[in-house]
Design an enzyme around this catalytic site. Sequence first.
Site, short mmCIF file in Angstrom:
data_model
loop_
_atom_site.label_atom_id
_atom_site.label_comp_id
_atom_site.label_asym_id
_atom_site.label_seq_id
_atom_site.Cartn_x
_atom_site.Cartn_y
_atom_site.Cartn_z
N LYS A 205 -5.22 37.84 -43.38
CA LYS A 205 -4.03 37.04 -43.05
C LYS A 205 -4.26 36.38 -41.71
CE LYS A 205 0.51 38.28 -41.42
NZ LYS A 205 1.73 39.01 -41.74
C1 R5P Z 1 2.41 39.71 -38.18
O1 R5P Z 1 1.49 40.44 -38.38
C2 R5P Z 1 3.80 40.06 -38.38
O2 R5P Z 1 3.89 41.38 -38.48
C3 R5P Z 1 4.42 39.36 -39.58
O3 R5P Z 1 4.22 40.06 -40.76
C4 R5P Z 1 3.85 38.02 -39.78
O4 R5P Z 1 3.86 37.34 -38.59
C5 R5P Z 1 4.51 37.24 -40.90
O5 R5P Z 1 5.78 36.98 -40.59
P1 R5P Z 1 6.22 35.55 -40.08
O6 R5P Z 1 6.07 34.64 -41.26
O7 R5P Z 1 7.63 35.71 -39.65
O8 R5P Z 1 5.30 35.14 -38.96
#
Ligand code: R5P
Length: 293
Positions: A205
């Site tokens: 990710k």
């Molecule tokens: C990153 O590792 C955070 O824990 C979130 O899971 C991630 O940032 C995804 O969330 P958002 O779309 O709000 O950035």
Amino acid sequence: MADAIGNKAAHDYHLDVPAPEQGFFAKGLGHGDWGAKNRLSRLFNPKSGNTVMLAFDHGYIMGSTAGLERMDVTIAPLCQYADVLMATRGAIRSCIPPTVQNAICLRATHDASVLVDDMSTGNGLGADIEAAIRMNASAIAMQCFIGGAGEAQSLETLCRAVDAGERYGIPVLGVTAVGKEMARTTEYFLLATRMLAELGVSFVKTYYCDHFEKVVAACPVPVVIAGGKKLPEDEALTMAYRAICDGARGVDMGRNIFQSQHPAAMCQAVAKVVHQHFTDKEAYQFYQDITNP
Ligand code: R5P
């Protein structure tokens, strides 16, 4: 030993050459065990090859952030529109009914809270492999701080999680975390995503960036994008659309869904882009149609 000095600049990503099929729909994962592949087939839709992961793990470093004050109220009704729930065991166990059909991606690191100036100083294991099995996790998510003070520690924690995951056929999601002072450049994401893949994670990710197609091409396993801070709905859909066009295999999106004025509509609109080839404009039209009938 490889070093950073005097190397030829990388330029040939062979964007026109598809990755080898390996007899399995997910890139680079055809040589794994049956159990791992079965879990991957729950994380990624084998038809589209893509995934909508609903991320609501923010509270583990931020407390009750906007939109997540009551996860039972905000998140539970959204589960039906997502493929995967990405959160801590505490959040899932307390707020999500065990009858949901989603795959679980368990946040398995603990990281510094938002009160700590530089969160990239290090992290550790927040849930072990037995906890992941008890939660029926299809994957565990490990955050790494490449380039940060805690790089070595977070990579060591990651590698031990990959070892444990391989023992039980549980894929690891490598999360590229960017510290406050670090730039979100193409070069950085090229480096970070590739490092995590080479250390054995099954998918990565990262954040969307310029020349994202190169990041995807150079990463030998599937890449999903984080949503990042809340954008207007049309812009968030454009980001998702561009990422998919550039080869991302889905989104792991939080704030742009649960902070939307219409979270259920937004989650469905994102799914249209991810799974059904909707353009950003078509998906935004869909969002508007269901929010202003
Ligand atoms: C990153 O590792 C955070 O824990 C979130 O899971 C991630 O940032 C995804 O969330 P958002 O779309 O709000 O950035």
